[in-house]
Motif scaffolding. Structure first.
Motif, mmCIF file in Angstrom:
data_model
loop_
_atom_site.group_PDB
_atom_site.id
_atom_site.type_symbol
_atom_site.label_atom_id
_atom_site.label_comp_id
_atom_site.label_asym_id
_atom_site.label_seq_id
_atom_site.Cartn_x
_atom_site.Cartn_y
_atom_site.Cartn_z
ATOM 1 N N THR A 23 0.805 -1.221 0.000
ATOM 2 C CA THR A 23 0.000 0.000 0.000
ATOM 3 C C THR A 23 0.838 1.272 0.000
ATOM 4 O O THR A 23 0.574 2.187 -0.788
ATOM 5 C CB THR A 23 -0.966 0.004 1.191
ATOM 6 N N PRO A 24 1.867 1.399 0.872
ATOM 7 C CA PRO A 24 2.668 2.629 0.842
ATOM 8 C C PRO A 24 3.320 2.873 -0.514
ATOM 9 O O PRO A 24 3.354 4.012 -0.994
ATOM 10 C CB PRO A 24 3.733 2.379 1.923
ATOM 11 N N CYS A 25 3.854 1.805 -1.133
ATOM 12 C CA CYS A 25 4.484 1.964 -2.448
ATOM 13 C C CYS A 25 3.464 2.357 -3.507
ATOM 14 O O CYS A 25 3.740 3.180 -4.386
ATOM 15 C CB CYS A 25 5.191 0.674 -2.856
ATOM 16 N N THR A 26 2.280 1.762 -3.433
ATOM 17 C CA THR A 26 1.232 2.084 -4.404
ATOM 18 C C THR A 26 0.815 3.542 -4.282
ATOM 19 O O THR A 26 0.709 4.267 -5.282
ATOM 20 C CB THR A 26 0.002 1.176 -4.171
ATOM 21 N N VAL A 27 0.587 3.996 -3.039
ATOM 22 C CA VAL A 27 0.182 5.380 -2.819
ATOM 23 C C VAL A 27 1.274 6.336 -3.280
ATOM 24 O O VAL A 27 1.001 7.359 -3.921
ATOM 25 C CB VAL A 27 -0.141 5.613 -1.322
ATOM 26 N N THR A 28 2.535 6.009 -2.971
ATOM 27 C CA THR A 28 3.655 6.860 -3.391
ATOM 28 C C THR A 28 3.694 7.018 -4.900
ATOM 29 O O THR A 28 3.844 8.124 -5.434
ATOM 30 C CB THR A 28 4.986 6.269 -2.897
ATOM 31 N N ASN A 29 3.532 5.904 -5.632
ATOM 32 C CA ASN A 29 3.581 5.956 -7.087
ATOM 33 C C ASN A 29 2.389 6.695 -7.677
ATOM 34 O O ASN A 29 2.532 7.412 -8.679
ATOM 35 C CB ASN A 29 3.662 4.540 -7.653
ATOM 36 N N LEU A 30 1.225 6.538 -7.091
ATOM 37 C CA LEU A 30 0.048 7.260 -7.585
ATOM 38 C C LEU A 30 0.191 8.762 -7.342
ATOM 39 O O LEU A 30 -0.218 9.576 -8.184
ATOM 40 C CB LEU A 30 -1.215 6.727 -6.907
#
Length: 273
Positions: A23-30
């Motif tokens: 989740t943190p990586c996904t949010v960062t990329n978005l």
């Protein structure tokens, strides 16, 4: 198989998507996608839209837009921010919670579970405790899912010996306990889980009711007791204290460890200050 399906299979990264998505990586990329798209919109709206679509598609299919995202989150995401996303920092594999108010060594000394060594420079299990504990470990290990399900009052207990850490392609491992599809708790290994379950019965013989304790206190006590295991709960080999660096998708931590010298099973892992 169509060309589209073949292309999809070639670009997708299942180790970073689906159940393994961070989740943190996904949010960062978005967020990166949104910021870049907003900047492009000022210059060329059509390019901004195209970039936004490609960015979201990349995150959906591959898990990342920016290569090296895990290194970014390890470096810049503090533990409190990871916890907001429900992501445990590396090294946080001891569960139930290891943040109680019990000092394990003091408690075990006061309740006659450990005693000072003859030279007075260390502590060890009292005579006769380990054989009882070891037998209880074997009994718990025979059916871990039922044993931990009864302890945690789970409806559909399931034990994954590799846990989410291993399945996500991260270093280290962990034994994860689920209630159906819901992750409930995690231990450093199946041996550590069996050691805790066996310890509950062994401690009860000495008048210590672990199940009546606060969950955090109980977790802290049991994790502390594991350091006194006289042999590996898994293979019976010798145990040794050590230090290690544990990396997860989003963090890196220095930990104290208690591992089997023969099979490498990790019985305890606790993050240093």
């Amino acid at each position: 198989m169509s060309v589209v399906n073949r292309l999809y299979d070639e670009v997708r990264q299942p180790e970073y998507t689906g159940e393994n998505r961070c989740t943190p990586c996904t949010v960062t990329n978005l967020l990166i996608t949104a910021v870049v798209a907003a900047g492009l919109a000022v210059i060329q709206p059509a390019v901004a839209v195209a970039f936004a679509v490609l960015g979201v598609a990349s995150v959906a299919v591959r898990g990342y837009l920016v290569p090296g995202t895990p290194e970014l989150t390890k470096r810049y995401f503090p533990p409190w921010l990871l916890e907001l996303f429900g992501k445990e920092p590396a090294g946080a594999t001891d569960a139930p919670a290891y943040e109680g108010d019990v000092d394990p060594e003091t408690y075990l000394l006061e309740h006659g579970i450990i005693t000072e060594t003859p030279d007075g420079e260390d502590v060890e299990l009292v005579e006769g405790f380990w054989p009882v504990w070891d037998a209880a470990i074997d009994e718990a290990d025979a059916n871990l899912a039922d044993a931990v399900g009864d302890l945690l009052e789970l409806d559909e207990p399931r034990v994954d010996p590799g846990g989410e850490i291993e399945s996500a392609g991260e270093t280290g491992g962990g034994c994860t306990v689920y209630d159906g599809d819901t992750r409930v708790a995690q231990w450093p290994s199946e041996a550590a889980l069996a050691a805790d379950l066996g310890a509950i019965d062994a401690l009860a013989d000495h008048g210590v009711d672990v199940e009546a304790m606060d969950r955090a206190d109980a977790g802290q006590l049991l994790a502390g007791l594991r350091v006194f295991a006289e042999s590996c709960p898994d293979c019976g080999g010798p145990m040794a204290l050590g230090e290690d660096t544990v990396e997860s998708c989003c963090s890196v931590a220095e930990v104290f460890t208690y591992d089997c010298e023969d099979c490498g099973t990790r019985v305890m892992e606790i993050q240093t200050a």
